[in-house]
Design a protein around this motif. Structure first.
Motif, PDB file in Angstrom:
ATOM      1  N   VAL A  17     -38.256  25.091   2.660  1.00 10.59           N
ATOM      2  CA  VAL A  17     -38.557  24.903   4.067  1.00 10.59           C
ATOM      3  C   VAL A  17     -37.762  25.929   4.869  1.00 10.59           C
ATOM      4  O   VAL A  17     -36.544  26.050   4.705  1.00 10.59           O
ATOM      5  CB  VAL A  17     -38.185  23.484   4.522  1.00 10.59           C
ATOM      6  N   ASP A  18     -38.437  26.669   5.728  1.00 14.86           N
ATOM      7  CA  ASP A  18     -37.770  27.658   6.570  1.00 14.86           C
ATOM      8  C   ASP A  18     -37.063  26.931   7.711  1.00 14.86           C
ATOM      9  O   ASP A  18     -37.699  26.285   8.540  1.00 14.86           O
ATOM     10  CB  ASP A  18     -38.792  28.647   7.123  1.00 14.86           C
ATOM     11  N   ILE A  19     -35.729  27.006   7.742  1.00 15.26           N
ATOM     12  CA  ILE A  19     -34.960  26.350   8.804  1.00 15.26           C
ATOM     13  C   ILE A  19     -34.220  27.389   9.648  1.00 15.26           C
ATOM     14  O   ILE A  19     -33.161  27.115  10.210  1.00 15.26           O
ATOM     15  CB  ILE A  19     -33.990  25.304   8.229  1.00 15.26           C
ATOM     16  N   THR A  20     -34.779  28.579   9.714  1.00 16.20           N
ATOM     17  CA  THR A  20     -34.176  29.650  10.490  1.00 16.20           C
ATOM     18  C   THR A  20     -34.066  29.239  11.951  1.00 16.20           C
ATOM     19  O   THR A  20     -35.042  28.814  12.564  1.00 16.20           O
ATOM     20  CB  THR A  20     -35.020  30.925  10.390  1.00 16.20           C
ATOM     21  N   PHE A  40     -38.469  29.627  -9.078  1.00 12.45           N
ATOM     22  CA  PHE A  40     -39.078  29.021  -7.897  1.00 12.45           C
ATOM     23  C   PHE A  40     -40.082  29.996  -7.283  1.00 12.45           C
ATOM     24  O   PHE A  40     -39.941  31.218  -7.415  1.00 12.45           O
ATOM     25  CB  PHE A  40     -38.004  28.677  -6.863  1.00 12.45           C
ATOM     26  N   PRO A  41     -41.072  29.480  -6.591  1.00 11.67           N
ATOM     27  CA  PRO A  41     -42.069  30.378  -5.981  1.00 11.67           C
ATOM     28  C   PRO A  41     -41.453  31.213  -4.871  1.00 11.67           C
ATOM     29  O   PRO A  41     -40.484  30.815  -4.220  1.00 11.67           O
ATOM     30  CB  PRO A  41     -43.128  29.415  -5.440  1.00 11.67           C
ATOM     31  N   ASP A  42     -42.050  32.373  -4.655  1.00  4.95           N
ATOM     32  CA  ASP A  42     -41.608  33.298  -3.613  1.00  4.95           C
ATOM     33  C   ASP A  42     -42.001  32.744  -2.251  1.00  4.95           C
ATOM     34  O   ASP A  42     -43.137  32.350  -2.040  1.00  4.95           O
ATOM     35  CB  ASP A  42     -42.249  34.662  -3.866  1.00  4.95           C
ATOM     36  N   THR A  43     -41.023  32.720  -1.324  1.00  3.74           N
ATOM     37  CA  THR A  43     -41.328  32.242   0.029  1.00  3.74           C
ATOM     38  C   THR A  43     -40.998  33.272   1.103  1.00  3.74           C
ATOM     39  O   THR A  43     -41.250  33.033   2.281  1.00  3.74           O
ATOM     40  CB  THR A  43     -40.525  30.968   0.340  1.00  3.74           C
ATOM     41  N   LEU A  44     -40.406  34.389   0.737  1.00  3.18           N
ATOM     42  CA  LEU A  44     -39.940  35.318   1.766  1.00  3.18           C
ATOM     43  C   LEU A  44     -41.119  35.992   2.457  1.00  3.18           C
ATOM     44  O   LEU A  44     -42.081  36.403   1.820  1.00  3.18           O
ATOM     45  CB  LEU A  44     -39.018  36.366   1.153  1.00  3.18           C
ATOM     46  N   PRO A  45     -41.037  36.125   3.792  1.00  4.65           N
ATOM     47  CA  PRO A  45     -42.203  36.579   4.557  1.00  4.65           C
ATOM     48  C   PRO A  45     -42.474  38.070   4.495  1.00  4.65           C
ATOM     49  O   PRO A  45     -43.569  38.503   4.823  1.00  4.65           O
ATOM     50  CB  PRO A  45     -41.840  36.170   5.994  1.00  4.65           C
TER      51      PRO A  45
END
Length: 736
Positions: A489-492, A433-438
């Motif tokens: 989706v970021d749900i933080t 999966f693609p990298d999503t971490l900020p």
């Protein structure tokens, strides 16, 4: 059962106790005791009843993360504090109160843990083994190619002319990938001098060595424990009857050549510590201190007792019985990490440190029959104990945390046929999966560091929703994760602290109900959402009394929460939390007022609990502790969970039965918060007693009995429990 109150208060500053020392010249009943802790050396003059700081600091930074203390026969005390503290260095004291800094002028400027070894026969000779002295001393390389510098010094005390000797050049560095004196950042270190011969010195890091020249030369050093000498991949064994990662050495007072060794494998003894080849005998029989990171069970095989678990530096273990006396087998070595059993035991999945995974089948004798290493080619940035999870709706699908990326494998069913006895990473079935971490990764000492995935969970109903959490508080949701590489989706939650997401629990009946926990101290620990699968996710704090300050901050003396579970039972939902002070549960979430009650106080007790696994079909719950093995029980009703309401509102009790309705028999359970006289009976809807099941005096705690309806007609009844102080009724449905 074992198969291998309220949260305890503690001050985070004193979470780490590195060592203790007793003044051997003090013969009083309540003598002098020293403890080396995070930041400071502590002293007690009344046998540990009260303590004072005598070196270092417990209140102001910078703190020395590593400290050590040792007491000579005459009462002279030596202490070491790592270079990150304001009182760093090597210190000597004749009374444990007034100290002299004796650090040599040529000592490394940067150092971590410094272990002390005082000669029993000449206390003026003292060794100091210093770990992670980057750029000073002698470098060594571990099996991953990482370089570590360590140093060895000897101090010869003389009131007028004390001398120091730098012996670092003689540290052992020869051998294969694993048989080195590597100390793993200071985790495993020991230095001891033979009781009667000052020239014989024992030194331990990952492995154990003996020098007959006090390490003044390099040619008189013998390899005597740890890994197998000269071992090579793919299979690395231990030294015969011994184990890697050395922590302590003790000598028999009546026999100087009889030595005890403690390490990650337990306790070992030799009757001749000066032999050319030291022979060891394990002393672990009945010594229940197994430290499990993980546990796994078969999730659909009702009544099945098969359990697997990953143990700290002791591999993966397997048992088919919950009998505490049953023998376990170990199909996989290394640091036992995440593990799983495919439904109906089609396959077993084991892993070791840094994401190395194996798929296996086991034969009738529980030995590995077929195996293949299955972690993906190109994977990187794994956690030391790295998460993966099987898809509960498809046993051929797995999701894996891979540093900044999520991985999916869709072909677990064909791996064994393509890669039998494979020892290398594979590409079969893996999708990245693609990298999503900020937070971007940056190299530090050749190692990529930054935010990474620390927890992964996949939904049951509806299927194919994956949630994953990170080391920097973020939580993500991937919808339709079973196909392609949909974006996360970021749900933080805005309430989330900055911290480490250690576990994600999804209600198997509703994928929108999610619980998340953070394992850090001094942050709020547990959050819950009832709409985590919606576009506008909302979260609430539910750690309640697991926090000292249950309102908002989480700052205080609450435990570290390692794992959470949401477990449906026939009459409600049980929420479980594995923490650093034991196992807790609740059946009702009330925000910051949630009351969590300790479970298994007399069995699990205050053991560090790392993971929970459960099976809905028969209520089996397995808890991995990092101190006392694995515990199991069966929970099918909220009545079987001791609630905090009961603990805080005496006298009261809880009554339940399962199954209900039932056709032949049902198990009745009730819990008393205090010893009382009771009457338990079956009544019809008119309130007439049909049958008395039990009466008399009962102790506090849980009680259970089975009830057969052989002489009672089909219909609705009441199960009524009366005590001296209260009454409770439950509807009972009999079907025939």
């Amino acid at each position: 059962s074992t198969v291998s109150g309220t949260p305890q208060s503690f001050d985070n500053v004193w979470d780490i106790i590195w060592n203790v020392g007793i003044n051997p010249s003090d013969t009083t009943t309540n003598g002098t005791v020293y403890a080396s802790t995070y930041g400071a050396i502590m002293k007690s003059t009344n046998g540990g009843t009260s303590w004072t700081v005598v070196k270092g600091s417990a209140a102001s930074s910078p703190f020395s993360y590593f400290t050590d203390v040792a007491v000579a026969p005459s009462g002279v005390v030596y202490a070491t504090l790592s270079s990150d503290g304001s009182q760093k260095g090597i210190w000597r004291s004749t009374n444990g109160t007034t100290w002299t800094n004796v650090t040599p002028s040529g000592f490394p400027t940067t150092y971590g843990r410094v272990k002390i070894g005082i000669s029993p026969s000449d206390e003026n000779q003292v060794y100091f083994f210093a770990g992670v002295t980057t750029g000073f001393g002698t470098p060594d390389t571990n099996f991953m190619g990482q370089v570590e510098w360590n140093s060895l010094w000897k101090y010869h005390y003389d009131a007028t002319n004390p001398k120091w000797y730098d012996l670092s050049a003689n540290l052992p560095t020869t051998g294969g990938l694993f048989d080195k004196q590597y100390v793993q950042g200071g985790y495993d270190m020991v230095i001891k001098v033979h009781p009667t011969d000052t020239s014989i010195v024992f030194l331990g890091g990952t492995n154990l060595y003996r020098s007959h020249s006090g390490f003044f030369t390099s040619g008189n050093t013998t390899f005597i424990g740890g890994y197998e000498h000269g071992g090579a991949l793919p299979v690395i064994n231990s030294y015969m009857n011994h184990h890697p990662d050395q922590h302590e050495i003790a000598f028999d007072p009546s026999n100087a050549n009889s030595m005890y060794s403690t390490n990650d494998g337990g306790i070992f003894k030799t009757n001749n510590d000066t032999a050319s080849t030291v022979a060891w005998s394990p002393l672990n029989n009945g010594y229940l201190t197994s430290m499990f990171y993980t546990v796994g069970i078969d999730h659909i095989a009702s009544g099945d007792s098969t359990i697997i678990g990953g143990a700290q530096d002791n591999g993966s273990w397997f048992a088919k019985s919950n009998n505490p006396q049953a023998l376990w087998t170990s199909p996989r070595g290394g640091d036992g990490s995440y593990c799983a059993i495919a439904n109906n035991k089609l396959n077993y999945y084991f892993s070791i440190q840094n994401g190395k995974m194996m798929q296996a089948t086991l034969n009738a004798s529980d030995s590995v029959q077929t195996f293949s290493r299955i972690d993906p080619i190109g994977g990187k940035g794994y956690q030391f104990i790295n998460p993966f999870t099987l898809d509960p709706n498809n046993m051929n699908r797995m999701y894996l945390a891979g540093g900044k990326n999520l991985w999916r494998n869709d072909s677990l069913d064909i791996i064994y046929s393509l890669h039998t006895k494979n020892w290398d990473s594979i590409s079969t079935g893996w999708t990245l999966f693609p990298d999503t971490l900020p937070i971007p990764w940056v190299p530090v000492n050749g190692i990529l560091t930054g935010a990474s995935i620390t927890a992964v969970a996949v939904s049951k109903n509806p299927a194919n929703i994956v949630y994953y959490g990170t080391s920097n508080k973020h939580l993500y949701r991937v919808d339709n994760a079973n196909s392609g590489t949909p974006a996360a989706v970021d749900i933080t939650g805005s309430l989330f602290p900055g911290g480490y997401v250690s576990s994600i629990a999804i209600d198997p009946a509703d994928a929108g109900k999610v619980m998340v926990c953070f394992s850090n101290y001094n942050v709020y620990s547990i959050f819950y959402s009832s709409n985590a699968d919606s576009p506008a996710v909302t979260w609430k704090k539910v750690a309640g009394n697991l926090e000292q300050n249950s309102d908002t901050t989480g700052i205080g003396k609450g435990p570290s929460v390692r794992w959470v579970s949401i477990m449906p039972v026939f009459d409600g939902t049980v929420f479980l939390a594995a923490t650093s002070t034991g196992l807790y549960a609740t059946d009702t979430l009330m925000g910051t007022s949630t009351l969590w009650a300790q479970q298994g106080a007399s069995t699990i007790g205050n053991s560090i609990c790392d993971m929970i696994d459960y099976r809905i079909t028969d209520g089996l719950v397995a808890v991995a502790t990092h101190s006392h093995g694995i515990f199991t029980t069966n929970i099918t009703s909220i009545g079987q969970v001791l609630s905090a309401h009961e603990l805080s509102n005496l006298p009261t009790f809880r009554l339940s039965n399962f199954p209900n309705p039932f056709s032949s028999s049902t198990a009745i359970r009730f819990t008393l918060s205090q010893a009382e006289k009771i009457n338990l009976g079956i009544y019809n809807l008119q309130g007439e007693n049909i049958q008395t099941l039990s009466e008399g005096s009962f102790s506090s705690g849980e009680h259970q009995m089975n009830f057969s309806n052989a002489n009672i007609s089909q219909g609705a009844y009441f199960l009524i429990l009366r005590t001296e102080t209260a009454i409770q009724a439950k509807k009972l449905i009999i079907i025939k």
